[in-house]
Write a protein that holds these residues in place. Structure first.
Motif, short mmCIF file in Angstrom:
data_model
loop_
_atom_site.label_atom_id
_atom_site.label_comp_id
_atom_site.label_asym_id
_atom_site.label_seq_id
_atom_site.Cartn_x
_atom_site.Cartn_y
_atom_site.Cartn_z
N ALA A 75 38.92 31.02 37.09
CA ALA A 75 40.48 31.50 36.67
C ALA A 75 40.50 32.65 35.92
CB ALA A 75 41.26 30.45 35.87
N VAL A 76 39.64 32.96 34.75
CA VAL A 76 39.60 33.93 33.99
C VAL A 76 39.37 35.08 34.75
CG1 VAL A 76 38.46 35.25 32.08
CG2 VAL A 76 39.03 32.85 31.91
N ALA A 77 38.45 35.22 35.74
CA ALA A 77 37.89 36.37 36.75
C ALA A 77 39.32 36.71 37.25
CB ALA A 77 36.94 35.87 37.39
N VAL A 78 39.94 35.76 37.97
CA VAL A 78 41.16 36.28 38.67
C VAL A 78 42.15 36.86 38.00
CG1 VAL A 78 43.13 35.08 40.23
CG2 VAL A 78 40.51 34.63 40.65
N VAL A 79 42.41 36.37 36.77
CA VAL A 79 43.52 37.01 35.77
C VAL A 79 43.06 38.57 35.61
CG1 VAL A 79 44.41 37.05 33.52
CG2 VAL A 79 44.39 34.71 34.98
N VAL A 110 43.12 40.69 38.53
CA VAL A 110 44.79 41.13 38.96
C VAL A 110 45.04 42.02 37.95
CG1 VAL A 110 47.15 40.41 39.16
CG2 VAL A 110 45.26 39.02 40.33
N SER A 111 44.86 41.97 36.67
CA SER A 111 45.15 42.77 35.39
C SER A 111 44.65 44.24 35.59
CB SER A 111 44.80 42.31 34.12
OG SER A 111 45.35 41.12 33.90
N ALA A 112 43.30 44.06 36.21
CA ALA A 112 42.83 45.56 36.53
C ALA A 112 43.46 46.13 37.63
CB ALA A 112 41.43 45.30 36.77
N TRP A 113 43.81 45.56 38.73
CA TRP A 113 44.39 46.23 39.66
C TRP A 113 45.78 46.67 39.17
CZ3 TRP A 113 43.34 48.59 44.00
CH2 TRP A 113 42.15 48.00 44.77
N VAL A 114 46.59 45.94 38.35
CA VAL A 114 48.07 46.32 37.94
C VAL A 114 47.67 47.60 37.06
CG1 VAL A 114 49.93 45.84 36.31
CG2 VAL A 114 49.03 44.24 38.13
N THR A 115 46.73 47.68 36.27
CA THR A 115 46.42 48.73 35.53
C THR A 115 45.95 49.93 36.37
OG1 THR A 115 45.49 47.44 33.64
CG2 THR A 115 44.83 49.71 33.70
N TRP A 116 45.03 49.71 37.44
CA TRP A 116 44.81 50.61 38.33
C TRP A 116 46.06 51.35 39.09
CZ3 TRP A 116 40.51 53.22 39.65
CH2 TRP A 116 40.46 53.93 40.72
#
Length: 120
Positions: free
Chosen positions: A19-23, A26-32
């Motif tokens: 769950a932490v890895a998915v969050v 997704v956060s890394a993709w939003v930042t990207w």
């Protein structure tokens, strides 16, 4: 000599880690989406380069976390089926997101390569 069976802790840690890895993925993709340099432009600013490098390293870390989540889920599937299955699923989703992010990072980083003809 006794053989120990996988404990339910592996299944629970698999679910939490997945769950932490998915969050994080997704956060890394939003930042990207906010940071990524545009293709074909001049060299990006130093801040964008540093943030992109940090995101590239983060995707490698997320990939390691995802592999551990899947591994723990497989090892803990006999003790607690529900959390183990959820952790392995989260881990697989995070691994796909991290692999896609790593490919995006490599494509972006190779676009930074500037070939200057040698002057004599």
């Amino acid at each position: 000599m006794s053989v120990q069976q996988p404990r339910a802790g592996l299944a629970v840690s698999s679910a939490a880690l997945g769950a932490v890895a998915v969050v994080m993925a997704v956060s890394a993709w939003v930042t990207w989406a906010f940071v990524r340099p545009r293709a074909g432009d001049a060299l990006p600013s130093p801040v964008a380069v540093v943030l992109t490098l940090v995101l590239g390293a983060l995707w490698v870390l997320i990939l390691v976390m995802a592999v551990l989540a899947v591994l723990f889920g497989v090892l803990g599937r006999h003790a607690a089926v529900g959390p183990a299955r959820a952790g392995a699923t989260f881990g697989a989703v995070a691994a796909l997101l991290a692999l896609a992010g790593a490919v995006a990072f490599v494509v972006t980083a190779t676009d930074w390569l500037v070939v200057v003809p040698g002057q004599r």
